[in-house]
Design a protein around this motif. Sequence first.
Motif, mmCIF file in Angstrom:
data_model
loop_
_atom_site.group_PDB
_atom_site.id
_atom_site.type_symbol
_atom_site.label_atom_id
_atom_site.label_comp_id
_atom_site.label_asym_id
_atom_site.label_seq_id
_atom_site.Cartn_x
_atom_site.Cartn_y
_atom_site.Cartn_z
ATOM 1 N N VAL A 152 3.893 2.775 -7.613
ATOM 2 C CA VAL A 152 4.082 1.777 -6.559
ATOM 3 C C VAL A 152 3.421 0.454 -6.970
ATOM 4 C CG1 VAL A 152 3.586 1.195 -4.161
ATOM 5 C CG2 VAL A 152 4.209 3.551 -4.775
ATOM 6 N N CYS A 206 3.406 -2.467 -1.507
ATOM 7 C CA CYS A 206 3.765 -1.723 -0.304
ATOM 8 C C CYS A 206 3.427 -2.608 0.881
ATOM 9 C CB CYS A 206 2.964 -0.415 -0.250
ATOM 10 S SG CYS A 206 3.219 0.513 1.268
ATOM 11 N N VAL A 256 8.738 -0.934 -0.218
ATOM 12 C CA VAL A 256 7.908 -0.426 -1.313
ATOM 13 C C VAL A 256 8.600 -0.738 -2.634
ATOM 14 C CG1 VAL A 256 6.937 1.650 -2.359
ATOM 15 C CG2 VAL A 256 7.048 1.451 0.132
ATOM 16 N N GLN A 267 2.409 5.171 4.637
ATOM 17 C CA GLN A 267 1.824 4.033 3.922
ATOM 18 C C GLN A 267 0.772 4.520 2.918
ATOM 19 O OE1 GLN A 267 1.608 2.067 7.859
ATOM 20 N NE2 GLN A 267 1.280 0.199 6.660
ATOM 21 N N LEU A 275 2.368 5.993 -0.084
ATOM 22 C CA LEU A 275 3.076 4.978 -0.879
ATOM 23 C C LEU A 275 2.173 3.790 -1.223
ATOM 24 C CD1 LEU A 275 6.416 5.127 1.148
ATOM 25 C CD2 LEU A 275 6.052 5.968 -1.169
#
Length: 716
Positions: free
Chosen positions: A80, A83, A95, A116, A119
Amino acid sequence: MPSTRAPTTEPKTPPEAPKPAPSQAAGAKLSGPVRAMHKLGLVRDVDLALHLPMRYVDETRLTPIASLRDFDTAQVQGVVQECRVETRSRRQLLVRLADDSGELLLRLLHFYPSHQKTLAVGQTVRARGEVRAGFLGREMVHPEFRAVTAETPLPQVLTPVYPSSAQLPQAYLRKAVLSGLARAPLHELLPPGTVPAGLPPLRDALQLLHHPPRELDPAELEDHAHPAWQRLKFDELLAQQLSQAQAQATRATLAAPALHASPGGLAARLIAALPFTLTPAQQRVVAEITADINRPHPMHRLLQGDVGSGKTVVAALAAAVTMGAGWQCALMAPTEILAEQHFRKLVGWLEPLGITTAWLTGSRKGRARQAMVAQVASGEAMLVVGTHAVIQDDVAFARLGLAIVDEQHRFGVAQRLALRAKLGAQPDDSAKSGAPSDGEAGIEPHLLMMSATPIPRTLAMSYYADLDVSTIDELPPGRTPILTKVFADGKRDAVIARIRAEVLQGRQVYWVCPLVEESEHIDLQNATATHAELSAALPGVGVGLLHGRMKAAEKAAVMAQFTAGELKLLVATTVIEVGVDVPNASLMVIEHAERFGLAQLHQLRGRVGRGAVASVCVLLYTGPLSPTGKARLKAMAETHDGFEIARRDLDIRGPGEFMGARQSGDALLRFADLAEDSALLQQARAVASRLLREHPAATAAHVQRWLASKAEYLKA
Ligand code: ADP
Ligand code: MG
């Protein structure tokens, strides 16, 4: 996949797989998912092992982000980069995920703080979903995703997706099936040489179907021709054949009165008194039924025949043979209106021949009911007609020889079970109610069920439960076929003009009001409003109203007025759906026809075309129609054959609806299809007769493995 995507990170404590629950514990408190599993018939380990995937997803490979193409469903893995919660248009989580080859946007329109966290920037994430071109480049909307590390291995097998329900999360069910499969006793039960060549052992077949190796093309498994599927279908068909044979063998050990028609007896006098001659088809089924009730073992026979084919007179003749031999006959119908119709007809035929009839329904209470019950118990009433009130606890027959159930599919499973219990328990009833009885111990009555709806379920039942089938395959002569017309609701005025013309010619008309699934209350409002509208539009025409909320006596009064021709137009909800018989009615208007099922439309349409006059059925619809809706109304206009309609209904509804039936335990074949798998069925038949003769232990074990959790339904 479940349609709402929950976070697929591993929960801290994995859901506990259900312990095998013995059926005695069924009444105990169950947790939500376990209860949901029970509803699907998933009680024992072996039930779980036999709960097969409907499809598979391939999570065994990763696609580099750069080589994704629009509309692919793919799995990617990356880190990631960003985000953030976007709030400008609608609140959503965006994301940015990157692997060595490129970047992809994941878009979540609904999300929780836990999402959240999973990610967060820097996390390695595996995501699977459909790729599409978005405003900000390629994206996946609501993918499935989970946090992984670079070392997290990929699954080596395809991931199964199981038939489930809203209360039963796929992940939970998968775990339960996995552990059920591991625990279930799946050793080979069938002796060597009985399983058709080329089919794998059951354990191997199940292992493969639950966890197919990644090299297998899911499509090959999803179309059920694979040998593993064939093995399951074979076993299922075999269980069905065996249980049917067992039930027949059990029935042959039970005693029933052998009912003989004497020359010049009641049946012969009834035939002589009828205003018509029986059709060859009616004669054939009467012969089949009388041959059955001649024998000293209980008959279990289903009489099927299209709407209007004349089943009632066949029932009356069976009743006459029974009563002529000195035994009582009970006739049950699913609704009071229908019971009343039978009552009138049968009384009209049989009372002149000296038969006393009792009438039992839910609305007949107190003294009137007690008097009837006493007549039934003393044997004075030879014929007992009514709704399921006929089988209530306080009713004890003196000598019940034959029970007839009309429109049997309209009775619920519970009522069918109650009937079976009642029929099997004649001697006890007198003890319970204290009524005098000379009922003969250990004697069961014969059972005749009638149905106009040859739906696949009925067919399945006839193969499963132990039923013989008689079919009336022709209509009485002199019927002009019903013309079916489909009109948009805009043609309403023209339809009303047509009603006026029909009434002027001395004919009668039904107007069926729309079905409102959610609310009986709205149903009633609609029917009342339509009644007012049509009364105003047709001054001088007697317009009646019939709906489910009316008291039985009110309904009967309206029906009597319509039958007598005092009312010309009858506005009704679907309470008139089954069995109502007014030969002078020649026009049927069904409003919002698109809301009805095909079988139901066919039943409704069968209310007209019962006399010699040409009849018309008008299907009014309110557009726009879906393609399915169009296909259904077209089918209705094109064919009048109930069997054909049932077949098309199935085609149009497709397998989705089937799940509904399967979940309720009604459709008893889960994997095999009697039409499609007829070759396997033949093999199963041959093996079944051999097993029954030579391997009683294997027979019992096989039936137990396949059918124990469905036992309640099989009895119904
Ligand atoms: P269903 O099979 O739908 O229950 P019914 O028993 O109500 O049909 O019969 C429909 C109509 O046909 C009734 O009015 C009945 O009296 C009449 N009928 C039945 N058999 C014959 C026959 N052989 N000839 C002429 N009319 C018949
Ligand atoms: Mg009928």
